[in-house]
Write a protein that holds these residues in place. Structure first.
Motif, PDB file in Angstrom:
ATOM      1  N   ALA A   1      -1.109   7.618  23.717  1.00 21.74           N
ATOM      2  CA  ALA A   1      -2.679   7.247  23.473  1.00 21.74           C
ATOM      3  C   ALA A   1      -2.726   6.389  22.511  1.00 21.74           C
ATOM      4  O   ALA A   1      -2.911   5.767  21.816  1.00 21.74           O
ATOM      5  CB  ALA A   1      -3.082   8.345  22.739  1.00 21.74           C
ATOM      6  N   ARG A   2      -1.417   6.621  21.413  1.00 19.93           N
ATOM      7  CA  ARG A   2      -1.292   5.425  20.751  1.00 19.93           C
ATOM      8  C   ARG A   2      -1.250   4.445  20.536  1.00 19.93           C
ATOM      9  O   ARG A   2      -2.108   3.126  20.329  1.00 19.93           O
ATOM     10  CB  ARG A   2      -0.938   5.537  18.793  1.00 19.93           C
ATOM     11  CG  ARG A   2      -0.255   4.851  18.192  1.00 19.93           C
ATOM     12  CD  ARG A   2       0.584   5.359  17.604  1.00 19.93           C
ATOM     13  NE  ARG A   2       2.227   5.341  16.964  1.00 19.93           N
ATOM     14  CZ  ARG A   2       2.578   4.857  18.138  1.00 19.93           C
ATOM     15  NH1 ARG A   2       2.159   3.271  18.164  1.00 19.93           N
ATOM     16  NH2 ARG A   2       3.812   4.910  18.197  1.00 19.93           N
TER      17      ARG A   2
ATOM     18  N   ALA B   1      -6.108   9.681  23.995  1.00 14.48           N
ATOM     19  CA  ALA B   1      -7.315   8.562  23.190  1.00 14.48           C
ATOM     20  C   ALA B   1      -8.915   8.748  23.192  1.00 14.48           C
ATOM     21  O   ALA B   1      -9.456   8.901  21.972  1.00 14.48           O
ATOM     22  CB  ALA B   1      -6.547   7.425  23.502  1.00 14.48           C
ATOM     23  N   ALA B   2      -9.147   9.246  24.487  1.00 13.72           N
ATOM     24  CA  ALA B   2     -11.566   9.499  24.237  1.00 13.72           C
ATOM     25  C   ALA B   2     -11.428  10.626  23.619  1.00 13.72           C
ATOM     26  O   ALA B   2     -12.708   9.896  22.960  1.00 13.72           O
ATOM     27  CB  ALA B   2     -11.351   9.628  25.510  1.00 13.72           C
ATOM     28  N   THR B   3     -11.103  11.665  23.724  1.00  9.80           N
ATOM     29  CA  THR B   3     -11.284  12.592  22.821  1.00  9.80           C
ATOM     30  C   THR B   3     -11.466  12.416  21.903  1.00  9.80           C
ATOM     31  O   THR B   3     -12.366  13.331  20.729  1.00  9.80           O
ATOM     32  CB  THR B   3     -10.191  13.772  23.334  1.00  9.80           C
ATOM     33  OG1 THR B   3     -10.615  13.923  24.741  1.00  9.80           O
ATOM     34  CG2 THR B   3     -10.238  15.630  22.893  1.00  9.80           C
ATOM     35  N   GLY B   4     -10.462  12.116  21.426  1.00 10.94           N
ATOM     36  CA  GLY B   4      -9.908  11.553  19.558  1.00 10.94           C
ATOM     37  C   GLY B   4     -10.951  11.344  19.373  1.00 10.94           C
ATOM     38  O   GLY B   4     -11.724  11.108  18.059  1.00 10.94           O
ATOM     39  N   GLU B   5     -11.394   9.977  19.785  1.00 14.45           N
ATOM     40  CA  GLU B   5     -12.334   8.800  19.269  1.00 14.45           C
ATOM     41  C   GLU B   5     -14.082   9.678  19.846  1.00 14.45           C
ATOM     42  O   GLU B   5     -14.122   9.321  18.094  1.00 14.45           O
ATOM     43  CB  GLU B   5     -12.307   7.548  20.408  1.00 14.45           C
ATOM     44  CG  GLU B   5     -10.761   7.019  19.879  1.00 14.45           C
ATOM     45  CD  GLU B   5     -10.478   6.219  18.800  1.00 14.45           C
ATOM     46  OE1 GLU B   5     -12.006   5.382  18.529  1.00 14.45           O
ATOM     47  OE2 GLU B   5      -9.663   5.642  18.569  1.00 14.45           O
TER      48      GLU B   5
ATOM     49  N   PRO C   1     -20.577  14.044  14.406  1.00 14.12           N
ATOM     50  CA  PRO C   1     -21.121  14.789  12.932  1.00 14.12           C
ATOM     51  C   PRO C   1     -19.864  15.821  13.367  1.00 14.12           C
ATOM     52  O   PRO C   1     -20.082  16.530  14.873  1.00 14.12           O
ATOM     53  CB  PRO C   1     -22.596  15.466  13.071  1.00 14.12           C
ATOM     54  CG  PRO C   1     -23.263  14.430  14.325  1.00 14.12           C
ATOM     55  CD  PRO C   1     -21.789  13.652  15.223  1.00 14.12           C
ATOM     56  N   GLU C   2     -19.704  17.057  12.556  1.00 15.80           N
ATOM     57  CA  GLU C   2     -18.733  18.021  12.665  1.00 15.80           C
ATOM     58  C   GLU C   2     -19.362  19.103  13.608  1.00 15.80           C
ATOM     59  O   GLU C   2     -18.950  19.704  13.820  1.00 15.80           O
ATOM     60  CB  GLU C   2     -18.303  18.546  11.090  1.00 15.80           C
ATOM     61  CG  GLU C   2     -17.259  19.450  11.019  1.00 15.80           C
ATOM     62  CD  GLU C   2     -16.765  19.326   9.732  1.00 15.80           C
ATOM     63  OE1 GLU C   2     -16.224  21.039   9.227  1.00 15.80           O
ATOM     64  OE2 GLU C   2     -16.495  18.399   9.349  1.00 15.80           O
ATOM     65  N   GLY C   3     -20.302  19.350  13.256  1.00 18.17           N
ATOM     66  CA  GLY C   3     -21.073  20.163  13.817  1.00 18.17           C
ATOM     67  C   GLY C   3     -21.394  20.158  15.547  1.00 18.17           C
ATOM     68  O   GLY C   3     -21.093  21.168  16.249  1.00 18.17           O
ATOM     69  N   GLU C   4     -21.048  18.897  16.302  1.00 21.64           N
ATOM     70  CA  GLU C   4     -21.099  19.126  17.246  1.00 21.64           C
ATOM     71  C   GLU C   4     -19.964  18.213  17.996  1.00 21.64           C
ATOM     72  O   GLU C   4     -19.721  18.473  18.941  1.00 21.64           O
ATOM     73  CB  GLU C   4     -22.069  17.958  17.403  1.00 21.64           C
ATOM     74  CG  GLU C   4     -23.574  17.693  16.800  1.00 21.64           C
ATOM     75  CD  GLU C   4     -24.111  16.883  17.185  1.00 21.64           C
ATOM     76  OE1 GLU C   4     -24.061  15.612  17.962  1.00 21.64           O
ATOM     77  OE2 GLU C   4     -25.632  16.282  17.010  1.00 21.64           O
ATOM     78  N   ARG C   5     -18.423  18.273  17.114  1.00 19.68           N
ATOM     79  CA  ARG C   5     -17.319  18.091  17.950  1.00 19.68           C
ATOM     80  C   ARG C   5     -17.338  18.944  19.370  1.00 19.68           C
ATOM     81  O   ARG C   5     -15.698  19.039  19.413  1.00 19.68           O
ATOM     82  CB  ARG C   5     -16.209  17.838  16.693  1.00 19.68           C
ATOM     83  CG  ARG C   5     -16.901  16.640  15.593  1.00 19.68           C
ATOM     84  CD  ARG C   5     -15.420  16.226  14.251  1.00 19.68           C
ATOM     85  NE  ARG C   5     -16.098  15.280  13.547  1.00 19.68           N
ATOM     86  CZ  ARG C   5     -15.517  14.971  12.805  1.00 19.68           C
ATOM     87  NH1 ARG C   5     -14.357  16.061  12.289  1.00 19.68           N
ATOM     88  NH2 ARG C   5     -15.856  14.346  12.487  1.00 19.68           N
TER      89      ARG C   5
END
Length: 117
Positions: free
Chosen positions: A26-27, A71-75, A81-85
């Motif tokens: 992914a990197r 990669a897409a999940t990390g991006e 926002p933190e509450g929607e992760r």
């Protein structure tokens, strides 16, 4: 002919090794391009033999697919926002008004040409 000294072998748990391979792939995909993700390239980055990467991902396409998902999940997580992760990804794009039976709706949405008068 001289051979390179081999680094000490480090045995890892299968889940840990697989995650390491996916993170590395992914990197590479994010930094260079998805096309640059190969079994050999990932093995070189990790300092292991390509056969080890091939053990976990027999087909390069499987590795590329999983690397892309990681990669897409990390991006996505970095952008939300933190509450929607923790929310699951959307199941698709919202319904388009382009298929609407009224031409005025479709043209106002910029989906088609202007209606004939």
């Amino acid at each position: 002919m001289t051979s390179r000294p081999r680094p000490a072998r480090i045995r890892k748990q299968p889940g840990e090794r697989r995650a390491e391979i996916v993170r590395t792939a992914a990197r590479i995909a994010l930094e260079e391009a998805l096309e640059r993700v190969t079994l050999r390239r990932v093995a070189d980055e990790l300092g292991v033999r390509p056969g080890l990467v091939g053990h976990y991902f027999p087909a390069a396409g499987d590795l590329v697919s999983e690397a892309f998902t990681h990669a897409a999940t990390g991006e996505r997580a970095a952008l939300l926002p933190e509450g929607e992760r923790a929310l699951p990804p959307s199941s698709g794009w919202p319904a388009s008004s382009c298929g609407s039976p009224t031409a005025s709706t479709a043209t106002s949405a910029g989906c088609g040409s202007t209606p004939a008068t």
